[in-house]
Every structure is written in structure tokens, then in C-alpha cells.
Design an enzyme around this catalytic site. Structure first.
Site: not given
Ligand code: M6R
Length: 608
Positions: A2, A27, A75, A101-102, A480, A484, A487, A503, A603
Site C-alpha cells: 500500500c 507498493r 495491496w 498502510n499496514g 535467485e 526471478k 516472479e 535424490h 515491492k
Molecule cells: O526490500 P527487501 O529487500 O527486504 O525485500 C525482500 C523481498 O521481498 C524481495 O527481495 C523480493 O523477493 C523481490 N521482489 C524479489 O525480486
């Protein structure tokens, strides 16, 4: 999670709020809304879906006259995305409107109390409860009503509140969620972050928990929870609007991938002088010598940085490192004392799980070091010491440049710790440092050669299942690469330590299953190639990612290959991550995905 923004000034508020929301949309983007005080009453326009729907509904803001208002991009947490659950929420009598927000954790008991007093609710949200509660306490003074109501709220909140009876005032208050106020010649603002106001002003003040701001045309005043007035500093933000714009690129993610060489250079330079890494401002040398253990706590990609850092710090400094998902740290009964350093890594500096892990570490008596990208963020403020990554604003939900800068900082930490602990020969130290300084240039080379990666993405974008395999740092990097891809392209993928596939999981490999073998780590390349042969024998199609000098060896086994320049093994992931990011980007592009705003995500994850 949010984004909230508010404006009061000499201009029409709605278009300014919509522009601010566009910059905060990363956000959360389930719904959006604005509430404008037209001097007589509060008018709310809100709509489920992306901000574009709200823009159309409000005719770019023209349909909502008035010079004071608040806005929200959501969100969803409490209640599914819908018009009714969208913010702003309004008290039953229409007098109070709020954006939030929260999460208000005790909303159910507060709601019950208000329902028993005859209040009727229209949404399933926790936020509507706060709006009704503020109205319940309203007695002709909105500041007093907000201060009274928030004493009953438990959980996290940043609130922006307007009242129909006080058409010159916005009240902002926060607890465990970010909130800034900002000053311009044409009016004043509050917002979740600087991004929302950067086209109007660079002068801001960061609020602390429980502080209340009263934002008016002619100035901003600050109060304690019990309404004693306090003075707060103004700060000037050190980046400009181009950092927050796409600058002609189709996607923020692509722009941010391209910015990585500069971001890494900016991040490491302040800590290197006369051929040495100097982190003494954040890590006392004598303290480092006494370290018995380092914990790294983080989430998502930042956690993946931690996994690579573990390999590198242990290898160079011989100090034990445990990497823990931040959401688990509090519950794993960590063995921590004053000689334990807890490093929290976060791009946003607002990730609730990471913030809580850091609080727990402090409670247990450990020293805390945060690696954070956003200045003034909660994690940065609550850590004992901070190293800022200088990635600049990262807007795409999928992190790229923040990941690379975090990784570079962990190499600095590995080198510095190794030197303090006298665990590294000078020649090795010099070699790594000189290679670290050449990472930006080598990154540029990979970015220039991206056509091959784009071609391979085109060949494979229709796959629905794939595997990443690697050993040691190549495995850590595979985590990673897989995240990526998942996501942003919605392709199911798994990252496996190459030796572990046999395994159990190898049973999923059938004809034409795509397996991406990250095979850059020379010491273990033969082993990884044996695992690649095992999957090939079961019909898999194998793509290799390796270095120039291993190209022939790896290419002899794999069906296709991506190469990166040679470098010191500690720095291989810093280079090999680029092809993985680009591969994910192009695959998502060919699949027609919403790259910068993938479904269900936001984000900054400010809920646990
Ligand atoms: O802001 P942060 O680095 O704490 O966020 C952590 C994760 O939410 C963030 O890295 C998330 O996995 C990314 N969107 C991945 O691309």
C-alpha cells in the site's frame, strides 16, 4: 504494501495525488482511490484494479475539485480487492476519510465495540474500523481525535486523515510503517515514501513511530502522541526525478538491469581507499576479531544474497555464518551473544519480517548491521550500524540492481573481515579487490552481449516447468535465477543443488525439460557437468552458464551456452546474475507479462 499520499496547497489536489499514486503503485496495485475535501464535504472516488481505472473514472482528477486530499494504492490484506474494500475509507456519517498502510491487528474487537454502539460498516477492511474510531472520538478537533483513536490501535499503520469540518488540515501518524512529510512552494505533502513527491520537492521530514504531523498549506507541525508540539529536521533528498522515471525504457526492470554497473561502482567506492577495504566506521576492527558467528537475516532475493555471502565470508574469513530467512529468525531460538553480528539485508528497509528479525537480534544482545537501499527506512534507523547500497530508487517489483549492490557489499564485508581476522594472504586480498573494482566494466560487457540471451529466451519462453542447478555459489545464485523467472514470467521453476537432484526430484525430468546449469565455479564444474549429463540422459535440454575459460568444457555437455567474463570465484555470482535477470526479463516479455508489476506482489512487504 500500500502507498499513501496527501496534498494540501494552492493547486487542485486530485491530479497531484494521482501522479503521486502512479509513483507509489509499485507498493501495491489491487485498487486505488482518492478523497478530496471540496471545502464543504469529502468526495471519494475509488476503483478496483490498476490506477489507470481510477484515472479514467476521475477524468484524470478533473472530476474531483478541491485543493486538499488523500490517496491510496492497495495491496489487499483484509478483504479481497473490490470497490468497497478500496481506500479511502470513510466514517459512516462521511465526516472522516482515511488512507492506511499496514495492518490493524485488533480491528475485530474494535469493530465489535463500534457495532455495539450502532456503527454500520460497508467493507471487510481493518481500515474502516480506524476511520469509524477516529470519528467516534471526534469532538470538533481532528488532531485530538486521531491522537485519541491511535492509542487504541495495535499493529502497524501509517494513516492520512482528512475531516470535512476542517477543510485545511491533513493529519498523518505512523507506527511500524513508513511516513514522510514534504514541503513545496505550492503546498505540503505526506506520503509513504519520497518517490510520491519527488517531482514537486526534495525537502522532506521522516516521521518516527507514534509522532503525529499536522499538514496545512502554510506549514507542517509535529506532535508527540500526547500532543506536545515537537520540532523536527528537514532533509534534502539526494536523487532527482530521472532516478524515478523510466527514461524512455519500456520497463523499469530493464532500466534497472542496465543501471547495475554504475550502482555497484557507487556502492563500493566510498569504502575503498589506498587498495584496502575500510569498514571501520561501521565495524570496529577489534570487534570483528572477536566475532564468534555472523547471522544473516533477510527475505526473498536479499536472502539469496545472504546465501552467497555465507559461502564467501566463510571461505575468506573462516568465521561461521548462518543465513536465516528473516521470517524464521525470531522463532528459531538463535544462539546469539555480544560477539555475534546479525546482518539484516533489505532493499526497501521496510520489510516487516526483516525488521522484526533485527529487533529480536537486538533484544538478544547481538550487534546489528543493516545493508539497506532506502535512506531513513525503518531497518536503517533501528540498526546499530548501516551500510547503504547506492542503487538509487528501485521501482520494478523484481529486484535487480539492489541485489547486485547488496552482493557487492557482502564481498566488502568478506574481505574486511578476512583481513581483520588475518585469514587471507595479501596477494589473494589484492586479487579479489582488483577484480571487485572491475566488476562494473565486466557487467557492461555482459549487458552489451545480451542478444544471445534474448535469443535463448525466445527459444524457451513457452516452457512451463524448468530447473536451475549449480553447486556452491552457483547453487546460491540459482536460487535467485529461479525466483526471478517465477516472479515475473509465472513459469514454475526450482533451484537445486546439482548433486541433490538425483535424490528425488530427477523423477520430474522428462523429454525436453529445460535445465539451466549454472557452471561458473571452476572447482566444481566437473561435478555439475556430471549432474547435467544425468538429466540429459533422461531427455532434458540443458542450457549452461559459464565463464569464457570454461566455455569449451561446459559447451561440450550442454545444448546451448551463455558465457560471462572470467573473474575471481568470489565474484562469479556478481556477473552470472546478469544473464539470469535478462533471461527472466525476456521470457516474461515474450509471454506478455506485466513485468514491473507481477500479479499478487508488491515491492515493499510491510506485513509479517
Ligand atoms: O526490500 P527487501 O529487500 O527486504 O525485500 C525482500 C523481498 O521481498 C524481495 O527481495 C523480493 O523477493 C523481490 N521482489 C524479489 O525480486
Amino acid at each position: 504494501m500500500c502507498g499513501i499520499v496527501g496534498y494540501t496547497g494552492s493547486k487542485q489536489a486530485a491530479p497531484i495525488l494521482l501522479e503521486g499514486l502512479a509513483r507509489l503503485e509499485y507498493r501495491g496495485y489491487d485498487s486505488a482511490g482518492i478523497a478530496i475535501n471540496d471545502g464543504d464535504k469529502i468526495n471519494v472516488v475509488k476503483a478496483m484494479g490498476r490506477l489507470a481505472v481510477l484515472c479514467e473514472k476521475s477524468n484524470g482528477g478533473a472530476a474531483a475539485p478541491g485543493c486538499i486530499g488523500i490517496g491510496h494504492t492497495r495491496w489487499a490484506t483484509h478483504g479481497k480487492p473490490s470497490d468497497a474494500n478500496s481506500h479511502p475509507h470513510v466514517s459512516e456519517n462521511g465526516r472522516i476519510a482515511i488512507v492506511h498502510n499496514g495492518i490493524i491487528e485488533n480491528y475485530a474487537s474494535l469493530k465489535e465495540m463500534l457495532v455495539n454502539r450502532g456503527r454500520v460498516f460497508k467493507s471487510e477492511t481493518d481500515t474502516e474500523v480506524a476511520a469509524q474510531l477516529i470519528d467516534y472520538y471526534y469532538n470538533g478537533n481532528i488532531l485530538e481525535a486521531v491522537s485519541r483513536a491511535v492509542r487504541e490501535l495495535e499493529g502497524s499503520y501509517a494513516l492520512g486523515v482528512v475531516c470535512a469540518d476542517e477543510p485545511n488540515t491533513i493529519v498523518g501518524v505512523k507506527s511500524h510503517a513508513p511516513l514522510i512529510v514534504a514541503y513545496s512552494d505550492d503546498g505540503n505533502f505526506f506520503a509513504s515514501d519520497v518517490m510520491a513527491v519527488i517531482s514537486h520537492t526534495k525537502t522532506v521530514t521522516y516521521l518516527e513511530d507514534d509522532e503525529i504531523a499536522v499538514v496545512r498549506n502554510d506549514g507542517i507541525k509535529f506532535y508527540t502522541p500526547f500532543l506536545d508540539e515537537i520540532k523536527k529536521e528537514k532533509c534534502i533528498v539526494d536523487w532527482d526525478i530521472s532516478a524515478a522515471d523510466k527514461c524512455g525504457y519500456e520497463h523499469y526492470m530493464y532500466k534497472e538491469i542496465m543501471e547495475q554497473p554504475d550502482a555497484v561502482r557507487r556502492t563500493i567506492e566510498p569504502y575503498i581507499s589506498d587498495g584496502r577495504v575500510d569498514l571501520s566506521a561501521v565495524l570496529d576492527r577489534d570487534y570483528v576479531k572477536k566475532l564468534n558467528r555472523i547471522f544473516i537475516a533477510a527475505c526473498g532475493s536479499s536472502y539469496h544474497v545472504g546465501v552467497i555471502a555465507k559461502y564467501n565470508i566463510e571461505k575468506l574469513a573462516r568465521v561461521p555464518v548462518e543465513v536465516v530467512l528473516a521470517s524464521e529468525f525470531r522463532y528459531c531460538d538463535p544462539i546469539v551473544d555480544q560477539n555475534t553480528l546479525v546482518i539484516c539485508i533489505s532493499q526497501s528497509g521496510e520489510t516487516a519480517d526483516t525488521l522484526e528479525a533485527q529487533r529480536e537480534a537486538k533484544r538478544l544482545g547481538a550487534a546489528t548491521l543493516a545493508i539497506v537501499n532506502v535512506e531513513g527506512s525503518s531497518i536503517a534507523k533501528s540498526a546499530d550500524k548501516v551500510i547503504y547500497t547506492k542503487a538509487g530508487p528501485e521501482i520494478a517489483v523484481a529486484t535487480t540492481k539492489a541485489y547486485s549492490t547488496q552482493l557487492a557489499v557482502t564481498v566488502l564485508i568478506a574481505l574486511y573481515t578476512a583481513e581483520c581476522c588475518e585469514a587471507i594472504p595479501d596477494s589473494e586480498y589484492d586479487k579479489i579487490l582488483s577484480e571487485l573494482l572491475s566488476v562494473p566494466e565486466k557487467m557492461l560487457k555482459i549487458l552489451d552481449d545480451k542478444a544471445n540471451i534474448q535469443y535463448l529466451a525466445y527459444q524457451h519462453f513457452n516452457n512451463e516447468d524448468l530447473f536451475f542447478i549449480g553447486r556452491n555459489i552457483d547453487y546460491a545464485l540459482s536460487l535467485e535465477g529461479s525466483l526471478k523467472l517465477k516472479e515475473i514470467s509465472y513459469i514454475h521453476s526450482e533451484a537445486y543443488a546439482a548433486g541433490e537432484l538425483k535424490h528425488g526430484t530427477i523423477s520430474l525430468v522428462v523429454d525436453d525439460t529445460l535445465v539451466i546449469a549454472v557452471a561458473s565455479y571452476g572447482r566444481l564444474v566437473e561435478k555439475t557437468l556430471s549432474n547435467a549429463l544425468e538429466v540429459k540422459a533422461r531427455g532434458a535440454h540443458v542450457m549452461g552458464i559459464t565463464t569464457e575459460s570454461l566455455k569449451q568444457k561446459v559447451g561440450a555437455v550442454t545444448d546451448e551456452i551463455i558465457t560471462i567474463p572470467d573473474t575471481h570465484e568470489v565474484l562469479l555470482p556478481s556477473l552470472a546474475v546478469l544473464p539470469l535477470q535478462l533471461f527472466a526479463y525476456y521470457v516474461a516479455l515474450y509471454r506478455g507479462c506485466d513485468i514491473d508489476k507481477p500479479r499478487n506482489l508488491a515491492k515493499s512487504v510491510t506485513v509479517e
